[in-house]
Design an enzyme around this catalytic site. Sequence first.
Site, mmCIF file in Angstrom:
data_model
loop_
_atom_site.group_PDB
_atom_site.id
_atom_site.type_symbol
_atom_site.label_atom_id
_atom_site.label_comp_id
_atom_site.label_asym_id
_atom_site.label_seq_id
_atom_site.Cartn_x
_atom_site.Cartn_y
_atom_site.Cartn_z
ATOM 1 N N LYS A 1 -12.230 8.435 2.854
ATOM 2 C CA LYS A 1 -12.641 7.764 1.610
ATOM 3 C C LYS A 1 -13.865 6.899 1.923
ATOM 4 O O LYS A 1 -13.892 6.202 2.928
ATOM 5 C CB LYS A 1 -11.483 6.898 1.092
ATOM 6 C CG LYS A 1 -10.199 7.694 0.872
ATOM 7 C CD LYS A 1 -9.066 6.815 0.349
ATOM 8 C CE LYS A 1 -8.497 5.882 1.405
ATOM 9 N NZ LYS A 1 -7.681 6.600 2.418
ATOM 10 N N GLY B 1 -15.821 4.981 -0.768
ATOM 11 C CA GLY B 1 -16.291 4.268 -1.946
ATOM 12 C C GLY B 1 -17.063 5.159 -2.906
ATOM 13 O O GLY B 1 -16.635 6.264 -3.234
ATOM 14 N N ALA C 1 -6.861 1.601 -5.141
ATOM 15 C CA ALA C 1 -7.732 2.769 -5.288
ATOM 16 C C ALA C 1 -7.469 3.767 -4.166
ATOM 17 O O ALA C 1 -7.307 4.976 -4.408
ATOM 18 C CB ALA C 1 -9.196 2.342 -5.297
ATOM 19 N N GLY C 2 -7.425 3.265 -2.943
ATOM 20 C CA GLY C 2 -7.152 4.150 -1.817
ATOM 21 C C GLY C 2 -5.744 4.701 -1.840
ATOM 22 O O GLY C 2 -5.503 5.852 -1.453
ATOM 23 N N ASP C 3 -4.796 3.895 -2.305
ATOM 24 C CA ASP C 3 -3.399 4.336 -2.373
ATOM 25 C C ASP C 3 -3.246 5.493 -3.351
ATOM 26 O O ASP C 3 -2.506 6.452 -3.097
ATOM 27 C CB ASP C 3 -2.496 3.179 -2.809
ATOM 28 C CG ASP C 3 -2.652 1.952 -1.931
ATOM 29 O OD1 ASP C 3 -3.040 2.107 -0.761
ATOM 30 O OD2 ASP C 3 -2.383 0.833 -2.414
ATOM 31 N N ASP D 1 0.807 -1.225 0.000
ATOM 32 C CA ASP D 1 0.000 0.000 0.000
ATOM 33 C C ASP D 1 0.841 1.275 0.000
ATOM 34 O O ASP D 1 0.623 2.168 -0.824
ATOM 35 C CB ASP D 1 -0.998 -0.012 1.162
ATOM 36 C CG ASP D 1 -0.355 -0.027 2.538
ATOM 37 O OD1 ASP D 1 0.818 -0.446 2.669
ATOM 38 O OD2 ASP D 1 -1.038 0.350 3.512
#
Length: 276
Positions: A229, A231, A260-262, A33
Amino acid sequence: MSEQRTRILSIGEVLIEMTRGTDGRFRQTCAGDTFNTAVYLARRGLPVSFATALGDDPYSSQIATLAATEGIDTEFIFHVAGRLPGLCLLETNPAGERIPYFWRQGSPAGQLFELPNWGRIAEAMLTARIIYFSGITLSIYSNTGLGRFLAVLEAAREAGAKVVFDGNYRPRDWNGDLQRTRKVFVETLKRVDIALPTYNDEALLWGDPSPDATIERLQAFGISEIAIKNGANSALVAAGGKREAIPVPDVVVPVDVTAAGDSFNAGYMAARLADE
Protein backbone atom coordinates in the site's frame (compact mmCIF):
# COMPACT_ATOMS: atom_id res chain seq x y z
CA MET A 1 -5.74 -26.58 0.61
CA SER A 2 -8.31 -28.77 2.37
CA GLU A 3 -11.93 -27.78 1.83
CA GLN A 4 -12.43 -28.21 5.58
CA ARG A 5 -10.21 -25.18 6.14
CA THR A 6 -12.74 -22.38 5.86
CA ARG A 7 -11.97 -20.10 8.81
CA ILE A 8 -9.99 -16.89 8.67
CA LEU A 9 -8.44 -16.35 12.10
CA SER A 10 -7.56 -12.73 12.84
CA ILE A 11 -5.41 -12.17 15.93
CA GLY A 12 -4.79 -8.96 17.85
CA GLU A 13 -6.25 -6.42 20.24
CA VAL A 14 -9.45 -4.38 20.51
CA LEU A 15 -9.24 -1.06 22.33
CA ILE A 16 -11.89 1.21 23.74
CA GLU A 17 -11.59 4.37 21.65
CA MET A 18 -12.55 7.85 22.76
CA THR A 19 -12.59 10.20 19.76
CA ARG A 20 -12.71 13.96 20.27
CA GLY A 21 -15.20 15.68 17.99
CA THR A 22 -15.06 19.24 16.66
CA ASP A 23 -17.20 20.32 19.61
CA GLY A 24 -14.59 18.99 22.05
CA ARG A 25 -16.78 16.13 23.21
CA PHE A 26 -15.62 12.52 23.10
CA ARG A 27 -17.45 9.71 21.32
CA GLN A 28 -16.90 6.15 22.52
CA THR A 29 -16.23 3.39 20.02
CA CYS A 30 -13.90 0.43 19.87
CA ALA A 31 -11.36 -0.63 17.27
CA GLY A 32 -8.04 -2.26 16.53
CA ASP A 33 -6.31 -2.89 13.21
CA THR A 34 -6.87 -6.65 12.97
CA PHE A 35 -10.33 -6.32 14.50
CA ASN A 36 -11.28 -3.74 11.85
CA THR A 37 -10.16 -6.13 9.14
CA ALA A 38 -12.16 -8.96 10.71
CA VAL A 39 -15.26 -6.76 10.63
CA TYR A 40 -14.79 -5.98 6.94
CA LEU A 41 -14.22 -9.65 6.11
CA ALA A 42 -17.36 -10.65 7.99
CA ARG A 43 -19.34 -8.01 6.10
CA ARG A 44 -18.23 -9.74 2.91
CA GLY A 45 -19.84 -12.91 4.25
CA LEU A 46 -16.56 -14.72 4.92
CA PRO A 47 -16.20 -16.99 7.98
CA VAL A 48 -13.85 -15.12 10.30
CA SER A 49 -12.93 -15.59 13.95
CA PHE A 50 -11.18 -13.05 16.13
CA ALA A 51 -8.71 -14.09 18.81
CA THR A 52 -7.96 -11.77 21.72
CA ALA A 53 -8.37 -11.40 25.47
CA LEU A 54 -10.63 -8.90 27.20
CA GLY A 55 -11.72 -8.22 30.76
CA ASP A 56 -14.97 -9.01 32.56
CA ASP A 57 -16.21 -5.40 32.57
CA PRO A 58 -19.15 -3.85 30.69
CA TYR A 59 -16.88 -2.37 28.00
CA SER A 60 -15.37 -5.77 27.24
CA SER A 61 -18.88 -7.17 26.97
CA GLN A 62 -19.76 -4.40 24.51
CA ILE A 63 -16.78 -5.34 22.33
CA ALA A 64 -17.76 -9.02 22.28
CA THR A 65 -21.36 -8.09 21.49
CA LEU A 66 -20.27 -5.84 18.63
CA ALA A 67 -18.11 -8.62 17.20
CA ALA A 68 -21.01 -11.07 17.30
CA THR A 69 -23.38 -8.50 15.79
CA GLU A 70 -20.95 -8.01 12.89
CA GLY A 71 -20.94 -11.75 12.25
CA ILE A 72 -17.52 -12.48 13.74
CA ASP A 73 -17.11 -15.78 15.56
CA THR A 74 -16.29 -14.92 19.19
CA GLU A 75 -15.25 -18.37 20.40
CA PHE A 76 -11.66 -17.21 20.81
CA ILE A 77 -12.37 -13.90 22.54
CA PHE A 78 -11.40 -14.78 26.11
CA HIS A 79 -12.51 -12.83 29.18
CA VAL A 80 -10.10 -12.49 32.10
CA ALA A 81 -11.53 -11.74 35.53
CA GLY A 82 -10.58 -8.42 37.08
CA ARG A 83 -8.96 -6.99 33.95
CA LEU A 84 -9.82 -4.13 31.60
CA PRO A 85 -9.27 -3.62 27.86
CA GLY A 86 -6.82 -1.00 26.62
CA LEU A 87 -7.88 2.60 26.08
CA CYS A 88 -7.09 4.98 23.23
CA LEU A 89 -7.85 8.70 23.02
CA LEU A 90 -7.87 10.08 19.48
CA GLU A 91 -7.30 13.56 18.14
CA THR A 92 -7.61 14.31 14.40
CA ASN A 93 -5.20 16.70 12.69
CA PRO A 94 -6.08 18.95 9.70
CA ALA A 95 -4.88 16.27 7.23
CA GLY A 96 -7.45 13.83 8.56
CA GLU A 97 -4.84 11.72 10.32
CA ARG A 98 -5.71 10.45 13.76
CA ILE A 99 -3.18 11.00 16.53
CA PRO A 100 -3.59 8.23 19.12
CA TYR A 101 -2.69 8.26 22.82
CA PHE A 102 -2.71 4.82 24.40
CA TRP A 103 -3.29 3.39 27.86
CA ARG A 104 -2.83 -0.32 27.27
CA GLN A 105 -0.51 -1.47 30.07
CA GLY A 106 -2.09 -4.46 31.74
CA SER A 107 -4.50 -5.11 28.89
CA PRO A 108 -5.12 -8.88 28.83
CA ALA A 109 -4.77 -9.02 25.03
CA GLY A 110 -1.00 -8.90 25.44
CA GLN A 111 -1.07 -12.10 27.47
CA LEU A 112 -3.23 -14.12 25.06
CA PHE A 113 -0.53 -16.75 24.57
CA GLU A 114 0.24 -16.94 28.27
CA LEU A 115 -3.29 -17.55 29.54
CA PRO A 116 -4.15 -21.04 30.85
CA ASN A 117 -6.37 -21.72 27.82
CA TRP A 118 -4.00 -20.40 25.16
CA GLY A 119 -3.89 -23.88 23.66
CA ARG A 120 -7.36 -23.30 22.24
CA ILE A 121 -5.94 -20.49 20.11
CA ALA A 122 -3.13 -22.81 18.99
CA GLU A 123 -5.67 -25.45 17.92
CA ALA A 124 -7.64 -22.85 15.96
CA MET A 125 -4.47 -21.74 14.19
CA LEU A 126 -3.63 -25.30 13.20
CA THR A 127 -6.98 -25.72 11.43
CA ALA A 128 -7.39 -22.22 9.97
CA ARG A 129 -7.43 -21.44 6.27
CA ILE A 130 -5.83 -18.03 6.79
CA ILE A 131 -4.09 -16.63 9.86
CA TYR A 132 -3.98 -12.85 9.79
CA PHE A 133 -2.13 -10.53 12.16
CA SER A 134 -0.01 -7.38 12.17
CA GLY A 135 3.06 -5.76 13.63
CA ILE A 136 0.79 -4.23 16.26
CA THR A 137 -0.24 -7.76 17.25
CA LEU A 138 3.42 -8.68 17.70
CA SER A 139 4.16 -5.53 19.69
CA ILE A 140 1.78 -6.37 22.55
CA TYR A 141 3.28 -9.81 23.36
CA SER A 142 6.12 -10.61 25.73
CA ASN A 143 9.05 -12.72 24.55
CA THR A 144 7.30 -15.78 26.01
CA GLY A 145 4.10 -15.01 24.15
CA LEU A 146 5.97 -14.30 20.93
CA GLY A 147 7.87 -17.56 21.19
CA ARG A 148 4.68 -19.56 21.55
CA PHE A 149 2.88 -17.63 18.82
CA LEU A 150 5.66 -18.02 16.28
CA ALA A 151 6.12 -21.71 17.05
CA VAL A 152 2.42 -22.41 16.49
CA LEU A 153 2.42 -20.19 13.41
CA GLU A 154 5.16 -22.30 11.87
CA ALA A 155 3.31 -25.52 12.69
CA ALA A 156 0.05 -24.12 11.30
CA ARG A 157 1.74 -23.12 8.09
CA GLU A 158 3.20 -26.59 7.69
CA ALA A 159 -0.29 -28.00 8.28
CA GLY A 160 -1.71 -25.98 5.39
CA ALA A 161 -2.68 -22.55 6.73
CA LYS A 162 -1.80 -19.41 4.78
CA VAL A 163 -0.13 -16.73 6.89
CA VAL A 164 -1.00 -13.13 6.01
CA PHE A 165 0.91 -10.28 7.68
CA ASP A 166 0.69 -6.49 7.67
CA GLY A 167 3.80 -4.97 9.27
CA ASN A 168 1.84 -1.91 10.48
CA TYR A 169 4.92 -0.59 12.28
CA ARG A 170 4.32 1.99 15.01
CA PRO A 171 7.55 2.98 16.85
CA ARG A 172 5.68 3.92 20.05
CA ASP A 173 4.23 0.41 20.29
CA TRP A 174 7.78 -0.93 20.53
CA ASN A 175 9.01 1.72 22.98
CA GLY A 176 11.49 2.89 20.37
CA ASP A 177 13.46 -0.38 20.59
CA LEU A 178 14.44 -0.68 16.93
CA GLN A 179 16.77 -3.64 17.46
CA ARG A 180 14.12 -5.78 19.15
CA THR A 181 11.51 -4.76 16.60
CA ARG A 182 13.65 -5.80 13.67
CA LYS A 183 14.58 -9.08 15.34
CA VAL A 184 10.91 -9.96 15.93
CA PHE A 185 9.97 -8.97 12.39
CA VAL A 186 12.77 -11.05 10.89
CA GLU A 187 11.60 -14.16 12.76
CA THR A 188 8.02 -13.44 11.72
CA LEU A 189 8.75 -12.86 8.04
CA LYS A 190 10.29 -16.32 7.83
CA ARG A 191 6.78 -17.67 8.45
CA VAL A 192 4.72 -15.44 6.11
CA ASP A 193 3.04 -16.40 2.83
CA ILE A 194 1.35 -13.11 1.91
CA ALA A 195 2.67 -9.71 3.00
CA LEU A 196 0.43 -6.62 2.93
CA PRO A 197 2.72 -3.82 4.13
CA THR A 198 2.44 -0.06 3.86
CA TYR A 199 5.48 1.47 2.18
CA ASN A 200 5.89 4.35 4.64
CA ASP A 201 6.03 1.88 7.53
CA GLU A 202 8.64 -0.25 5.78
CA ALA A 203 10.76 2.78 4.95
CA LEU A 204 10.62 3.91 8.56
CA LEU A 205 11.54 0.50 10.00
CA TRP A 206 14.04 -0.71 7.39
CA GLY A 207 15.08 2.38 5.44
CA ASP A 208 13.74 1.00 2.16
CA PRO A 209 14.32 3.66 -0.55
CA SER A 210 11.40 2.50 -2.72
CA PRO A 211 8.49 0.04 -2.83
CA ASP A 212 10.56 -2.08 -5.22
CA ALA A 213 13.26 -2.32 -2.56
CA THR A 214 10.62 -3.43 -0.06
CA ILE A 215 9.52 -6.20 -2.40
CA GLU A 216 13.07 -7.40 -2.91
CA ARG A 217 13.73 -7.47 0.83
CA LEU A 218 10.53 -9.40 1.56
CA GLN A 219 11.13 -11.84 -1.29
CA ALA A 220 14.49 -12.66 0.29
CA PHE A 221 12.48 -14.25 3.11
CA GLY A 222 10.71 -16.49 0.62
CA ILE A 223 7.44 -14.53 0.64
CA SER A 224 5.81 -15.31 -2.68
CA GLU A 225 2.99 -12.76 -2.65
CA ILE A 226 3.33 -9.11 -1.68
CA ALA A 227 0.95 -6.16 -2.05
CA ILE A 228 2.36 -2.82 -0.94
CA LYS A 229 0.00 0.00 0.00
CA ASN A 230 1.40 3.40 -0.92
CA GLY A 231 -1.23 6.05 -0.27
CA ALA A 232 -2.21 8.07 -3.32
CA ASN A 233 0.53 6.39 -5.34
CA SER A 234 0.09 3.10 -7.15
CA ALA A 235 -0.10 -0.05 -5.07
CA LEU A 236 2.64 -2.48 -6.05
CA VAL A 237 1.87 -6.20 -6.25
CA ALA A 238 4.42 -8.97 -6.71
CA ALA A 239 3.16 -12.51 -7.23
CA GLY A 240 3.71 -15.44 -9.58
CA GLY A 241 7.07 -14.06 -10.66
CA LYS A 242 5.48 -10.82 -11.89
CA ARG A 243 5.40 -7.28 -10.54
CA GLU A 244 2.57 -4.87 -11.32
CA ALA A 245 1.71 -1.31 -10.28
CA ILE A 246 -2.01 -0.91 -9.59
CA PRO A 247 -3.06 2.76 -9.95
CA VAL A 248 -5.39 4.40 -7.49
CA PRO A 249 -8.66 4.92 -9.44
CA ASP A 250 -9.72 8.11 -7.69
CA VAL A 251 -7.55 10.26 -5.40
CA VAL A 252 -9.60 12.11 -2.79
CA VAL A 253 -8.80 14.43 0.08
CA PRO A 254 -9.37 12.31 3.19
CA VAL A 255 -11.52 13.48 6.06
CA ASP A 256 -10.36 10.58 8.23
CA VAL A 257 -7.85 7.93 7.13
CA THR A 258 -8.69 5.54 9.96
CA ALA A 259 -8.72 1.87 8.93
CA ALA A 260 -7.86 2.61 5.29
CA GLY A 261 -5.15 -0.02 5.33
CA ASP A 262 -7.32 -2.42 7.32
CA SER A 263 -10.07 -2.25 4.70
CA PHE A 264 -7.54 -2.72 1.89
CA ASN A 265 -6.26 -5.87 3.58
CA ALA A 266 -9.78 -7.25 3.94
CA GLY A 267 -10.57 -6.51 0.31
CA TYR A 268 -7.35 -8.12 -0.85
CA MET A 269 -7.93 -11.30 1.14
CA ALA A 270 -11.56 -11.50 0.05
CA ALA A 271 -10.57 -11.18 -3.62
CA ARG A 272 -7.75 -13.65 -3.14
CA LEU A 273 -10.07 -16.25 -1.66
CA ALA A 274 -12.61 -15.72 -4.43
CA ASP A 275 -9.92 -16.72 -6.96
CA GLU A 276 -9.13 -20.03 -5.26
